[in-house]
Scaffold this active site. Structure first.
Site, PDB file in Angstrom:
ATOM      1  N   ASN A  10     -10.425   0.650   1.056  1.00 61.98           N
ATOM      2  CA  ASN A  10      -8.966   0.614   0.959  1.00 61.98           C
ATOM      3  C   ASN A  10      -8.603   0.103  -0.428  1.00 61.98           C
ATOM      4  O   ASN A  10      -8.786  -1.077  -0.736  1.00 61.98           O
ATOM      5  CB  ASN A  10      -8.421  -0.309   2.050  1.00 61.98           C
ATOM      6  CG  ASN A  10      -6.909  -0.431   2.052  1.00 61.98           C
ATOM      7  OD1 ASN A  10      -6.244  -0.107   1.082  1.00 61.98           O
ATOM      8  ND2 ASN A  10      -6.355  -0.924   3.144  1.00 61.98           N
ATOM      9  N   HIS A  67      -2.656   7.138   3.169  1.00 67.43           N
ATOM     10  CA  HIS A  67      -3.202   5.888   2.661  1.00 67.43           C
ATOM     11  C   HIS A  67      -4.526   5.610   3.348  1.00 67.43           C
ATOM     12  O   HIS A  67      -4.635   5.675   4.591  1.00 67.43           O
ATOM     13  CB  HIS A  67      -2.212   4.750   2.926  1.00 67.43           C
ATOM     14  CG  HIS A  67      -2.813   3.402   2.753  1.00 67.43           C
ATOM     15  ND1 HIS A  67      -3.545   3.044   1.643  1.00 67.43           N
ATOM     16  CD2 HIS A  67      -2.820   2.307   3.584  1.00 67.43           C
ATOM     17  CE1 HIS A  67      -3.967   1.804   1.784  1.00 67.43           C
ATOM     18  NE2 HIS A  67      -3.547   1.326   2.945  1.00 67.43           N
ATOM     19  N   CYS A 100       0.799  -1.227   0.000  1.00 67.81           N
ATOM     20  CA  CYS A 100       0.000   0.000   0.000  1.00 67.81           C
ATOM     21  C   CYS A 100       0.834   1.281   0.000  1.00 67.81           C
ATOM     22  O   CYS A 100       0.308   2.364  -0.225  1.00 67.81           O
ATOM     23  CB  CYS A 100      -0.962  -0.003   1.185  1.00 67.81           C
ATOM     24  SG  CYS A 100      -2.142  -1.360   1.141  1.00 67.81           S
TER      25      CYS A 100
END
Length: 345
Positions: A302, A272, A133
């Site tokens: 996400n 993030h 990520c």
């Protein structure tokens, strides 16, 4: 769990004239698949209610790619949007860097597929990066350094299609992730503008907090790995949260100190988009008093390496970021990894 930042590579303060050309973001773009997945839909297979998902994650919907879409398709859509806003064509590009942990296939690089979809000529540098990520910020840092030396323009893309590696019955992971892609065009910027500092950190002792066990050289795909669900994404959620809450604020403030930037000078923070409740906890811990926080996790979940780029694009398209604003990108992911970037818009 303790957080040890380890040795750092110090970047010059933004007030110091850099010795290399300035590289900035010239255009942003993003792509979210059309299929909207509600909490009721995802919760039916994961055995969790809408109320529980919202309470634990603050996520209401996420997107899912169609059966005919691969990671490269999502990436190419986002790339076209970024190039259109930057006013450049594919022939102006010297590199394409794709950050992903869900490539189309182990080989060739997903970036090669993207280059072909965009109609890039032979000779372009097209390659992938995997920092899970954190990947988009890692890729942005690498592209910045590449272009500062070689010149030209580049595409930096974060793209992931996690719906293909999730166990739909795993309530810890299935409810979190969505599919998507975000992209930026990078190229020459005015002195003092653009990407003025980056920092890339990895913590290999924590590598077992996030994993996909099978499909690589250590555990090749086989009937046994499929039967045991070893091809699914997995993580130790509580330990990941502890790592982020303890480590990310320290990493951010050390980065800002070394860059000669005061907390109050940061105008925008783009994190993030891991989990909406985690982002709320980070607000108090990071404490950037003047920064506007940007979020897309409520609607998109996400989106892994894409999330920072998608959120940046949405902020830009909302005209939330003005010329001269100082933007901080902060991503974290498997490995474990942390990627930080300061951008003078």
């Amino acid at each position: 769990m303790t957080f040890e930042p380890g040795p750092q590579r110090h970047e010059p303060a933004p007030s110091i004239e850099p010795s290399r050309p300035s590289i900035g973001i010239l255009g942003t773009g993003s792509y979210l698949p059309a299929h909207v997945v509600t909490n009721e839909e995802i919760g039916a297979t994961a055995g969790v209610s809408n109320e529980a998902i919202v309470r634990k994650t603050a996520i209401h919907t996420r997107r899912r790619a169609g059966d005919d879409e691969a990671t490269s398709d999502l990436a190419a859509h986002a790339a076209r949007a970024a190039m259109a806003r930057a006013g450049i064509g594919v022939d102006d590009l010297s590199c394409i860097v794709v950050a992903t942990s869900t490539p189309d296939s182990p080989q060739p690089p997903t970036a090669s597929h993207v280059a072909d979809l965009l109609g890039a000529a032979d000779g372009i540098a097209a390659f992938d990066m995997n920092a899970v990520c954190s990947g988009f910020v890692f890729a942005l840092s690498v592209a910045r350094d590449l272009l500062a030396g070689a010149g030209g323009h580049g595409l930096v893309i974060g793209a992931d299609l996690y719906s293909r590696i999730l166990d739909p019955a795993d309530r810890r992971t299935a409810i979190l992730f969505g599919d998507g892609a975000g992209a930026v065009v990078v190229g020459p910027a005015a002195p003092g503008r653009g990407v003025i500092a980056t920092r890339l950190l990895s913590f290999p002792r924590e590598k077992d907090l996030i994993w996909v066990a099978a499909g690589g050289s250590r555990a090749p795909a086989s009937p046994r790995t499929l039967e045991n669900g070893m091809h699914y994404f997995a993580m130790k959620g509580r330990a990941v949260s502890e790592f982020v809450l303890a480590g990310l604020p320290k990493a951010i403030h050390a980065f800002l100190d070394d860059a000669g930037v005061q907390d109050k000078e940061v105008d925008h923070l783009i994190l993030h988009q891991a989990n909406g409740m985690m982002l709320e906890q980070l607000k108090d811990l990071v404490h950037l008093p003047a920064a506007e926080w940007h979020a897309t996790v409520r609607d998109f979940g996400n989106t892994a390496s894409a999330s920072t780029a998608i959120t940046l694009d949405h902020a830009v398209r909302a005209d939330a970021i003005g010329q001269g604003d100082l933007v901080l990108l902060a991503a974290f992911g498997g490995g474990m990894s942390i990627g930080l970037a300061l951008i003078r818009w």
